[in-house]
Design a protein around this motif. Structure first.
Motif, PDB file in Angstrom:
ATOM      1  N   HIS A 179      10.268   8.736   1.714  1.00 20.96           N
ATOM      2  CA  HIS A 179       9.108   9.460   2.260  1.00 20.96           C
ATOM      3  C   HIS A 179       9.115   9.454   3.793  1.00 20.96           C
ATOM      4  CE1 HIS A 179       7.352  10.500  -1.521  1.00 20.96           C
ATOM      5  NE2 HIS A 179       7.386   9.242  -1.942  1.00 20.96           N
ATOM      6  N   THR A 180       7.996   9.015   4.374  1.00 25.75           N
ATOM      7  CA  THR A 180       7.836   9.136   5.819  1.00 25.75           C
ATOM      8  C   THR A 180       8.872   8.325   6.597  1.00 25.75           C
ATOM      9  OG1 THR A 180       5.473   9.252   5.373  1.00 25.75           O
ATOM     10  CG2 THR A 180       6.144   8.983   7.666  1.00 25.75           C
ATOM     11  N   ALA A 181       9.558   8.994   7.517  1.00 29.43           N
ATOM     12  CA  ALA A 181      10.460   8.310   8.447  1.00 29.43           C
ATOM     13  C   ALA A 181      10.132   8.825   9.833  1.00 29.43           C
ATOM     14  CB  ALA A 181      11.910   8.604   8.100  1.00 29.43           C
ATOM     15  N   PHE A 182      10.251   7.968  10.816  1.00 29.00           N
ATOM     16  CA  PHE A 182       9.866   8.409  12.167  1.00 29.00           C
ATOM     17  C   PHE A 182      10.620   7.617  13.220  1.00 29.00           C
ATOM     18  CE2 PHE A 182       6.983   5.341  10.316  1.00 29.00           C
ATOM     19  CZ  PHE A 182       6.908   4.340  11.267  1.00 29.00           C
TER      20      PHE A 182
ATOM     21  N   THR B 186       0.826  -1.199   0.000  1.00 29.73           N
ATOM     22  CA  THR B 186       0.000   0.000   0.000  1.00 29.73           C
ATOM     23  C   THR B 186       0.860   1.249   0.000  1.00 29.73           C
ATOM     24  OG1 THR B 186      -1.627   1.328   1.194  1.00 29.73           O
ATOM     25  CG2 THR B 186      -0.208  -0.093   2.518  1.00 29.73           C
ATOM     26  N   ALA B 187       0.461   2.169  -0.840  1.00 27.34           N
ATOM     27  CA  ALA B 187       1.124   3.463  -0.872  1.00 27.34           C
ATOM     28  C   ALA B 187       0.239   4.511  -0.212  1.00 27.34           C
ATOM     29  CB  ALA B 187       1.422   3.864  -2.317  1.00 27.34           C
ATOM     30  N   ALA B 188      -0.875   4.065   0.347  1.00 26.16           N
ATOM     31  CA  ALA B 188      -1.841   5.016   0.892  1.00 26.16           C
ATOM     32  C   ALA B 188      -1.216   5.873   1.973  1.00 26.16           C
ATOM     33  CB  ALA B 188      -3.043   4.259   1.457  1.00 26.16           C
ATOM     34  N   VAL B 189      -1.514   7.127   1.947  1.00 22.84           N
ATOM     35  CA  VAL B 189      -1.055   8.029   2.996  1.00 22.84           C
ATOM     36  C   VAL B 189      -1.618   7.569   4.335  1.00 22.84           C
ATOM     37  CG1 VAL B 189      -1.223  10.384   3.843  1.00 22.84           C
ATOM     38  CG2 VAL B 189      -0.810   9.974   1.424  1.00 22.84           C
ATOM     39  N   ARG B 190      -2.819   7.078   4.281  1.00 23.44           N
ATOM     40  CA  ARG B 190      -3.437   6.596   5.511  1.00 23.44           C
ATOM     41  C   ARG B 190      -2.649   5.455   6.143  1.00 23.44           C
ATOM     42  NH1 ARG B 190      -9.339   4.825   4.486  1.00 23.44           N
ATOM     43  NH2 ARG B 190      -8.537   4.723   2.368  1.00 23.44           N
ATOM     44  N   ALA B 191      -1.977   4.657   5.313  1.00 24.20           N
ATOM     45  CA  ALA B 191      -1.194   3.546   5.856  1.00 24.20           C
ATOM     46  C   ALA B 191      -0.073   4.078   6.759  1.00 24.20           C
ATOM     47  CB  ALA B 191      -0.608   2.709   4.720  1.00 24.20           C
TER      48      ALA B 191
END
Length: 382
Positions: free
Chosen positions: A265-268, A135-140
């Motif tokens: 992209h997102t890293a946390f 999934t590439a969904a932002v929601r994921a």
RNA sequence: GCGAGUGUAGCCAAGUGGUUAAGGCAUCGGAUUGUGAUUCCGACAUUCGUGGGUUCAAUUCCCAUCAUUCGCCCCA
């Protein structure tokens, strides 16, 4: 006789502590299970090549921390240093992508890195991880983060700081990397030796150097965010807005770069005061393909259980379960009866401990008291 | 991989170049006791991480080694 001791960097989780582990694992199991995440158990050793290709040969994890050895068939094997590569290998090899797109897979188990042990760092340690594949969904992104935060909160760790950043696409990073190198090169002589080395090898990692002078130089350095494409920036903004909607507090850390090559992209990271990161993760859209699978966007995280439990131990005593019944007996006949009674009570679901010492009643009473059992069964007379 | 500290019983811990290595907690055995509490008696390191060296003599000094702790690197 020479006493054999545990291997350096490994340790036993003794009965007094194991309650924490069961508590954390059970909490995670419930929370992840409620979110349609499925447990997966992969081998703790894999072909060395998997990690070289997956994690990146330039990373320290692969470059100097792998626990590798040759087996009898002359194959190079490596004790897994992290969980993602193995899960992805399994996902590809078992064609889990054919099952219907999205897979939310979680795991818990030992990981190995050949490093000097230190506070919150061992050679064998344990991670709990989640991988959302397909999934590439932002929601994921937001869902993955939310689940991790749920677990941390549910076990009682409320003062964990969530730091987020966006690493953008591969192209974004290539252009940022160039910008950073351009900026830093004139200062090359002033950087610490490690950072000088990284300037050519892995410039992004200079960002989280702890050397003061290096950080001063970085003050005016371009930030990753400025190199993001419009699309990447918009994507990041949407992730942040979803987190806000969920009431999840976060801090943007523009210098947050994860240690493994595959992130985008997102890293946390989940930050604690005592250990630094207790966990972290991010999106890794290129990895599945890199390892020979179909193009598959994915996001995941891992939490270090030793660190998590280390924090937990400061907050609460070990979750445990005292016995319900303690059986005391004295005299041949009574002792013979005691076992049968113990078994009978156990079969009803009670937790029953039987004293085997045959010592004086007052000694046995003492142990009965300390056992925490609510009821003491006494067999035998004077 | 680099730097620093530590290593005496299950745990905490004193100690000194030289007869039997304090003490406390815990544990175990026993006595007293109408509370499983208290009190009392007794047991519990042929040995001071391991190996070597210096010395008439080392737990105490030196070297090595192993383990461990903390920091760096890196990360969980």
């Amino acid at each position: 006789m020479v006493v054999i001791q545990a291997i350096r960097g490994t340790r036993d989780i003794l009965p007094g502590e194991v309650g924490y582990w069961q508590f954390v694992e059970q909490t995670a199991r419930e929370i992840l299970g409620r979110a349609a995440c499925l447990e997966i158990r992969t081998p703790i050793f894999e072909p060395t090549e998997l990690f070289e290709r997956g994690i990146g040969e330039a990373t320290d994890v692969v470059g100097k921390e792998m626990y590798s050895f040759m087996d009898k068939g002359d194959r190079s094997l490596t004790l897994r240093p992290e969980g993602t590569a193995g899960v992805v290998r399994s996902y590809i090899g078992n064609k889990l992508h054919g099952v219907g797109g999205l897979q939310r897979l979680w795991y818990v188990g030992p990981m190995f890195r050949y490093e000097r042990p230190q506070a919150g760092r061992q050679r064998q340690f344990h991670q709990l991880g989640l991988e959302m594949l397909g999934t590439a969904a932002v929601r994921a992104d937001a869902e993955a983060i939310a689940l991790a935060m749920d677990i941390l909160a549910a076990v009682g760790l409320v003062d964990i700081r969530l730091e987020v950043n966006s690493l953008g696409t591969k192209e974004d990073r290539v252009s940022y990397r160039a910008a950073l190198v351009d900026y830093l090169t004139p200062y090359k002589e002033e950087l610490d030796p490690d950072s000088q080395d990284r300037l050519t090898r892995n410039p992004l990692r200079i960002l989280d150097s702890k050397v003061e002078r290096t950080q001063e130089i970085l003050q005016a350095a371009p930030l990753l965010g400025t190199s993001l494409s419009v699309e990447s920036q918009q994507r990041f903004d949407r992730v942040l807005s979803l987190l806000t909607d969920l009431g999840i507090q976060y801090e943007i850390n523009p210098k947050l770069v994860r240690g493994l090559d595959y992130y985008s992209h997102t890293a946390f990271e989940f930050q604690s005061v005592r250990f630094g990161a207790v966990g972290g993760g991010g999106r890794y859209d290129g990895l599945v393909q890199e390892l020979g699978g179909p193009e598959t966007p994915a996001i995941g995280w891992a939490i270090g259980l030793e660190r998590l439990i280390g924090l937990l131990q400061e907050l609460r005593s070990a979750p445990g379960s005292a016995m319900d019944v303690y059986i005391v007996s004295r005299g041949e006949k009574a002792e013979a009866q005691a076992l049968g009674i113990a078994q009978k009570l156990r079969s009803t679901g009670l937790k029953v401990e039987m004293d085997l010492s045959g010592s004086a009643f007052n000694k046995q009473f003492g142990r009965a008291d300390r056992s925490g059992a609510r009821v003491c069964v006494i067999l035998g007379g004077e």
